[in-house]
Design a protein around this motif. Structure first.
Motif, PDB file in Angstrom:
ATOM      1  N   SER A 184      -3.693  10.330  -0.083  1.00 49.56           N
ATOM      2  CA  SER A 184      -3.661   9.092   0.705  1.00 49.56           C
ATOM      3  C   SER A 184      -2.945   9.324   2.039  1.00 49.56           C
ATOM      4  O   SER A 184      -1.944  10.043   2.101  1.00 49.56           O
ATOM      5  CB  SER A 184      -2.935   7.998  -0.080  1.00 49.56           C
ATOM      6  OG  SER A 184      -2.827   6.822   0.693  1.00 49.56           O
TER       7      SER A 184
ATOM      8  N   ASP B 170      -5.925  -3.690  -2.448  1.00 47.06           N
ATOM      9  CA  ASP B 170      -5.172  -2.749  -3.272  1.00 47.06           C
ATOM     10  C   ASP B 170      -4.656  -3.480  -4.496  1.00 47.06           C
ATOM     11  O   ASP B 170      -4.252  -4.646  -4.413  1.00 47.06           O
ATOM     12  CB  ASP B 170      -3.997  -2.144  -2.496  1.00 47.06           C
ATOM     13  CG  ASP B 170      -4.451  -1.121  -1.459  1.00 47.06           C
ATOM     14  OD1 ASP B 170      -5.106  -0.142  -1.859  1.00 47.06           O
ATOM     15  OD2 ASP B 170      -4.154  -1.313  -0.274  1.00 47.06           O
TER      16      ASP B 170
ATOM     17  N   ASN C  93       0.831  -1.208   0.000  1.00 42.67           N
ATOM     18  CA  ASN C  93       0.000   0.000   0.000  1.00 42.67           C
ATOM     19  C   ASN C  93       0.861   1.251   0.000  1.00 42.67           C
ATOM     20  O   ASN C  93       0.560   2.231  -0.698  1.00 42.67           O
ATOM     21  CB  ASN C  93      -0.940  -0.009   1.209  1.00 42.67           C
ATOM     22  CG  ASN C  93      -1.774   1.245   1.314  1.00 42.67           C
ATOM     23  OD1 ASN C  93      -1.366   2.223   1.945  1.00 42.67           O
ATOM     24  ND2 ASN C  93      -2.945   1.234   0.703  1.00 42.67           N
TER      25      ASN C  93
ATOM     26  N   ASN D  12      -8.524   5.269  -1.946  1.00 41.53           N
ATOM     27  CA  ASN D  12      -8.216   4.407  -3.087  1.00 41.53           C
ATOM     28  C   ASN D  12      -8.339   5.197  -4.383  1.00 41.53           C
ATOM     29  O   ASN D  12      -9.006   6.234  -4.444  1.00 41.53           O
ATOM     30  CB  ASN D  12      -9.132   3.182  -3.127  1.00 41.53           C
ATOM     31  CG  ASN D  12     -10.609   3.532  -3.101  1.00 41.53           C
ATOM     32  OD1 ASN D  12     -11.239   3.480  -2.050  1.00 41.53           O
ATOM     33  ND2 ASN D  12     -11.173   3.884  -4.243  1.00 41.53           N
TER      34      ASN D  12
ATOM     35  N   TRP E  84      -8.568  -4.411   3.024  1.00 42.93           N
ATOM     36  CA  TRP E  84      -7.189  -4.057   2.677  1.00 42.93           C
ATOM     37  C   TRP E  84      -6.896  -4.473   1.236  1.00 42.93           C
ATOM     38  O   TRP E  84      -5.868  -5.068   0.927  1.00 42.93           O
ATOM     39  CB  TRP E  84      -6.213  -4.679   3.670  1.00 42.93           C
ATOM     40  CG  TRP E  84      -6.296  -3.999   4.998  1.00 42.93           C
ATOM     41  CD1 TRP E  84      -5.676  -2.848   5.378  1.00 42.93           C
ATOM     42  CD2 TRP E  84      -7.090  -4.418   6.138  1.00 42.93           C
ATOM     43  NE1 TRP E  84      -6.022  -2.510   6.662  1.00 42.93           N
ATOM     44  CE2 TRP E  84      -6.882  -3.463   7.170  1.00 42.93           C
ATOM     45  CE3 TRP E  84      -7.927  -5.498   6.388  1.00 42.93           C
ATOM     46  CZ2 TRP E  84      -7.492  -3.552   8.406  1.00 42.93           C
ATOM     47  CZ3 TRP E  84      -8.541  -5.589   7.628  1.00 42.93           C
ATOM     48  CH2 TRP E  84      -8.321  -4.631   8.626  1.00 42.93           C
TER      49      TRP E  84
END
Length: 382
Positions: A31, A94, A21, A151, A92
């Motif tokens: 982010s 990604d 991430n 995201n 979680w």
């Protein structure tokens, strides 16, 4: 090139899972990275009390030797029992902007859930409501917060292409701190105090343990949040952990409690300075200097922005204006501390009771996030 999915089985692989991430979002100005050590504890069954009623697996997607995606597969048995569902959660999540990657990751979750007897896949959700949840679908140009997911805009596009549908939406608001509370708001708050014989309580540090206020706060949250989407009651182990981890960091001026005539807690509001910029500067690490950025934001040079972490009202006092008392107390404190606006935590879009409390402030809905759902197909003969 073929995408390979590998289950995380070692601590080294778990570290890669967490760091993916950071790499994917390292140049993104919106982010906000999680703290690395917090994530290690979250995914560790020996450190996270949620494993009392959850089980999980973690998966990495590889293209050749390169990691191109990650996802956690979680079954919250407590939530499934509460809501009479058989759902596996994905969290979680990604991935790079390639549908082959997102598809392979979610199929891994689906297959694991199917093997466990689950009938649907839903997410992004964490182990519990205390984890970040909901995929951002609006507000990609807004700074994220410590408690939420950021995201890229291609994520929801992938979800729709893969056949996932909306299960629930949360909305978030940016709220201006008024220079002065409206007279009408003040009058109504004072009427409510008298009508229900309530009082505003300011917490002292010594009372958290001595008078068990930490426990009282989380017991109230359990009661107030019980009807909300996907909520599972916090266990005593979780409550003990949150008291230990979070209450020492809170500036008690930014905590407002409302009690009845017998001293029973009926409402709680907790805010804190936004740590978004500090966490970006820390880059997910407390050492060598991450701790300084966090402490500076909390106690030395506060940002102009605050986060409204928790607002909870005992069910029998909801829709009676009691939540207004929290802001009757807190807004003058926010003014004194120099805050200019606040960020609400995600609120279910159908939760009009919560959203009604922002009517006294200049506010704008600036983010929306979504939980997606897809039924798990049964194979022939099942």
């Amino acid at each position: 090139m073929t995408i390979t999915i590998k289950k995380v089985t070692t601590k080294k692989e778990l570290k890669k899972f967490i760091r993916f991430n950071y790499e994917l979002y390292k140049d993104n100005p919106y982010s906000v990275p999680d703290l690395y050590d917090d994530m290690l504890n979250t995914f560790n069954p020996k450190k996270n009390p949620a494993f009392e009623f959850c089980e999980a697996e973690y998966f990495l997607a590889y293209k050749g030797e390169e990691i191109v995606g990650r996802v956690a597969a979680i079954i919250n048995h407590r939530a499934n029992d509460t809501w009479n569902k058989k759902e596996v959660r994905f969290g979680w999540l990604d991935f790079i902007d390639e549908e082959e990657v997102s598809s392979a990751l979610l199929k891994a979750v689906e297959q694991w859930g199917k093997e466990k007897g689950m009938e649907a896949i839903v997410g992004p959700l964490g182990f519990t409501d205390m984890d970040a949840e909901g995929m951002l679908v609006e507000g990609f140009d807004q700074l994220s917060t410590m408690a939420t997911i950021y995201n890229y805009s291609y994520y929801p596009e992938h979800m729709e292409q893969l056949g996932f549908e909306k299960e629930a939406d949360w909305v978030e608001y940016k709220l201006s701190v008024p220079h002065q509370l409206p007279d009408k708001f003040v009058r109504i708050s004072e009427i409510i105090l008298q009508k229900y014989n309530l009082k505003i309580k300011k917490l002292k540090r010594s009372e958290i343990k001595k008078q068990n206020y930490g426990q009282k706060i989380f017991d109230l949250i359990n009661e107030a949040y019980a009807p909300l989407y996907g909520y599972s009651q916090m266990t005593q182990g979780q409550i003990n952990q949150y008291i230990k981890m979070y209450l020492p960091l809170i500036d008690l001026r930014m905590v407002s409690l409302v009690e009845d005539a017998e001293g029973n807690l009926v409402a709680v509001g907790i805010a804190m300075p936004s740590l978004s910029k500090a966490l970006q500067k820390a880059k997910g690490k407390m050492l060598p200097f991450g701790w300084y950025h966090l402490l500076k934001a909390l106690f030395i040079k506060r940002p102009r922005v605050l986060d409204l972490l928790l607002v909870g009202v005992k069910p029998e006092y909801q829709s009676k204006g009691v939540n207004a008392l929290l802001f009757y107390d807190l807004v003058p404190i926010f003014q004194q501390m120099g805050f200019e606006y606040g960020e609400s935590n995600p609120e279910l879009e159908l939760n009009k009771k919560v959203q009604a409390q922002w009517s006294a402030f200049e506010s704008v809905q600036h983010k929306r996030r979504r939980a997606y759902k897809k039924m798990i197909k049964k194979t022939e003969g099942e």
